[in-house]
Design a protein around this motif. Structure first.
Motif, PDB file in Angstrom:
ATOM      1  N   VAL A 147       0.835  -1.204   0.000  1.00 35.32           N
ATOM      2  CA  VAL A 147       0.000   0.000   0.000  1.00 35.32           C
ATOM      3  C   VAL A 147       0.869   1.254   0.000  1.00 35.32           C
ATOM      4  CG1 VAL A 147      -1.649   1.328   1.376  1.00 35.32           C
ATOM      5  CG2 VAL A 147      -1.982  -1.117   1.064  1.00 35.32           C
ATOM      6  N   GLY A 148       1.948   1.245   0.792  1.00 32.34           N
ATOM      7  CA  GLY A 148       2.860   2.383   0.790  1.00 32.34           C
ATOM      8  C   GLY A 148       3.520   2.598  -0.557  1.00 32.34           C
ATOM      9  N   GLY A 149       3.895   1.509  -1.242  1.00 36.70           N
ATOM     10  CA  GLY A 149       4.474   1.638  -2.580  1.00 36.70           C
ATOM     11  C   GLY A 149       3.481   2.216  -3.583  1.00 36.70           C
ATOM     12  N   VAL A 150       2.229   1.786  -3.501  1.00 38.98           N
ATOM     13  CA  VAL A 150       1.206   2.311  -4.412  1.00 38.98           C
ATOM     14  C   VAL A 150       0.960   3.798  -4.142  1.00 38.98           C
ATOM     15  CG1 VAL A 150      -1.228   2.160  -5.036  1.00 38.98           C
ATOM     16  CG2 VAL A 150       0.110   0.082  -4.755  1.00 38.98           C
ATOM     17  N   ILE A 151       0.950   4.190  -2.869  1.00 35.63           N
ATOM     18  CA  ILE A 151       0.742   5.609  -2.534  1.00 35.63           C
ATOM     19  C   ILE A 151       1.892   6.459  -3.071  1.00 35.63           C
ATOM     20  CG2 ILE A 151       0.630   7.245  -0.621  1.00 35.63           C
ATOM     21  CD1 ILE A 151      -0.888   5.127   0.951  1.00 35.63           C
ATOM     22  N   LEU A 152       3.117   5.976  -2.929  1.00 33.38           N
ATOM     23  CA  LEU A 152       4.262   6.712  -3.467  1.00 33.38           C
ATOM     24  C   LEU A 152       4.199   6.803  -4.988  1.00 33.38           C
ATOM     25  CD1 LEU A 152       7.161   5.330  -1.235  1.00 33.38           C
ATOM     26  CD2 LEU A 152       6.079   7.573  -1.114  1.00 33.38           C
ATOM     27  N   LEU A 153       3.766   5.724  -5.646  1.00 35.31           N
ATOM     28  CA  LEU A 153       3.632   5.746  -7.106  1.00 35.31           C
ATOM     29  C   LEU A 153       2.564   6.742  -7.545  1.00 35.31           C
ATOM     30  CD1 LEU A 153       4.346   4.583  -9.886  1.00 35.31           C
ATOM     31  CD2 LEU A 153       2.642   2.789  -9.479  1.00 35.31           C
ATOM     32  N   VAL A 154       1.440   6.767  -6.836  1.00 33.05           N
ATOM     33  CA  VAL A 154       0.375   7.724  -7.168  1.00 33.05           C
ATOM     34  C   VAL A 154       0.855   9.154  -6.961  1.00 33.05           C
ATOM     35  CG1 VAL A 154      -1.913   8.538  -6.487  1.00 33.05           C
ATOM     36  CG2 VAL A 154      -1.485   6.093  -6.728  1.00 33.05           C
ATOM     37  N   GLY A 155       1.611   9.389  -5.882  1.00 35.33           N
ATOM     38  CA  GLY A 155       2.150  10.731  -5.650  1.00 35.33           C
ATOM     39  C   GLY A 155       3.117  11.160  -6.735  1.00 35.33           C
ATOM     40  N   MET A 156       3.949  10.240  -7.200  1.00 34.76           N
ATOM     41  CA  MET A 156       4.892  10.574  -8.263  1.00 34.76           C
ATOM     42  C   MET A 156       4.164  10.888  -9.569  1.00 34.76           C
ATOM     43  SD  MET A 156       8.009   8.262  -9.771  1.00 34.76           S
ATOM     44  CE  MET A 156       6.851   7.070 -10.454  1.00 34.76           C
ATOM     45  N   VAL A 157       3.174  10.062  -9.919  1.00 34.42           N
ATOM     46  CA  VAL A 157       2.412  10.308 -11.145  1.00 34.42           C
ATOM     47  C   VAL A 157       1.625  11.616 -11.038  1.00 34.42           C
ATOM     48  CG1 VAL A 157       0.567   9.413 -12.606  1.00 34.42           C
ATOM     49  CG2 VAL A 157       2.296   7.859 -11.696  1.00 34.42           C
ATOM     50  N   ALA A 158       1.067  11.900  -9.867  1.00 34.89           N
ATOM     51  CA  ALA A 158       0.312  13.143  -9.682  1.00 34.89           C
ATOM     52  C   ALA A 158       1.217  14.365  -9.801  1.00 34.89           C
ATOM     53  CB  ALA A 158      -0.383  13.131  -8.321  1.00 34.89           C
ATOM     54  N   ALA A 159       2.429  14.276  -9.261  1.00 32.50           N
ATOM     55  CA  ALA A 159       3.361  15.402  -9.373  1.00 32.50           C
ATOM     56  C   ALA A 159       3.744  15.645 -10.829  1.00 32.50           C
ATOM     57  CB  ALA A 159       4.602  15.134  -8.530  1.00 32.50           C
ATOM     58  N   ILE A 160       3.972  14.573 -11.571  1.00 30.14           N
ATOM     59  CA  ILE A 160       4.307  14.727 -12.993  1.00 30.14           C
ATOM     60  C   ILE A 160       3.125  15.300 -13.769  1.00 30.14           C
ATOM     61  CG2 ILE A 160       4.951  13.474 -15.087  1.00 30.14           C
ATOM     62  CD1 ILE A 160       6.479  11.521 -13.313  1.00 30.14           C
ATOM     63  N   ALA A 161       1.920  14.832 -13.454  1.00 25.35           N
ATOM     64  CA  ALA A 161       0.733  15.313 -14.170  1.00 25.35           C
ATOM     65  C   ALA A 161       0.447  16.781 -13.862  1.00 25.35           C
ATOM     66  CB  ALA A 161      -0.471  14.453 -13.810  1.00 25.35           C
ATOM     67  N   LEU A 162       0.693  17.212 -12.615  1.00 25.17           N
ATOM     68  CA  LEU A 162       0.430  18.596 -12.260  1.00 25.17           C
ATOM     69  C   LEU A 162       1.427  19.563 -12.880  1.00 25.17           C
ATOM     70  CD1 LEU A 162      -0.533  18.215  -8.487  1.00 25.17           C
ATOM     71  CD2 LEU A 162      -2.051  18.754 -10.383  1.00 25.17           C
ATOM     72  N   THR A 163       2.652  19.113 -13.048  1.00 29.60           N
ATOM     73  CA  THR A 163       3.686  19.994 -13.612  1.00 29.60           C
ATOM     74  C   THR A 163       3.807  19.887 -15.123  1.00 29.60           C
ATOM     75  OG1 THR A 163       5.360  18.283 -13.186  1.00 29.60           O
ATOM     76  CG2 THR A 163       5.020  19.963 -11.485  1.00 29.60           C
TER      77      THR A 163
END
Length: 210
Positions: A147-163
């Motif tokens: 679950v922690g790995g999935v949360i980190l992956l979602v955060g990374m994808v969200a940061a890329i999508a926002l920028t």
């Protein structure tokens, strides 16, 4: 008092002083440097407690990557301290309340731990805390790790999508089109007939003839 106890008190004093300088330093670069010293000293304390894996992880991940990145970001942003201190007095009461709550929580946890702590568990001579931590993470707590790995992956994808911004003023190269290109599509040979009496040279020749 043995050498380990003396070293613990020395590292503890350095840790407290460096943590205080993180908050009280006027320059952001100085604050980040003292934060690096704080994390490094904390990792040495973990090493004394026998948590070698967590100690090296703190140095490699936080000191070696995160805080160095913070240092470069702070140096490149050229932060003005006058702007940061503009609303200091307005948020000071709320900050003091939050700090007091955090101190009380830590005091309650540490007091409960010290009062209810029993004797240290017996460990064999070949005990490896890194192996024990890995077995606990990937056997008993495998779901939490995933679950922690999935949360980190979602955060990374969200940061890329926002920028991510689609810019129209940038030329982009398509390698597939470059590979499929042919010479006749790029170069064209043209045979241009230039009249002899046209141009500056021809006009000057006609003027001389007259």
């Amino acid at each position: 008092m043995n050498f380990v106890t003396v070293l613990f008190y020395i590292l503890a004093i350095v840790l407290v002083v460096a943590a205080a300088r993180v908050v009280t330093a006027r320059s952001p670069v100085t604050a980040v440097l003292h934060l690096i010293l704080t994390f490094f000293t904390a990792s040495m304390l973990w090493m004394l407690l026998g948590a070698e894996f967590l100690s090296l992880l703190l140095v490699i991940v936080y000191v070696g990557a995160v805080l160095v990145m913070f240092l470069f970001v702070v140096m490149m942003l050229d932060i003005r301290m006058e702007d940061l201190r503009a609303g200091f007095k307005a948020y000071l009461p709320l900050g003091l309340v939050i700090a007091a709550i955090m101190v009380l929580e830590m005091a309650f946890v540490l007091g409960t731990t010290w009062s209810a702590a029993g004797p240290q568990a017996a460990r064999p001579d070949d005990y490896n805390n890194t192996l024990a931590l890995g077995e606990a993470m990937y056997t008993d707590y495998i779901f939490a790790v995933q679950v922690g790995g999935v949360i980190l992956l979602v955060g990374m994808v969200a940061a890329i999508a926002l920028t991510l911004r689609k810019r129209t003023d940038v030329k982009r190269t398509d390698p597939s089109k470059q590979v499929r290109v042919r010479a006749k599509d790029r170069v064209r040979m043209a045979n241009i007939q230039v009249p002899k009496d046209s141009g500056p040279a021809g006009q000057s020749a006609q003027g001389e003839a007259k």
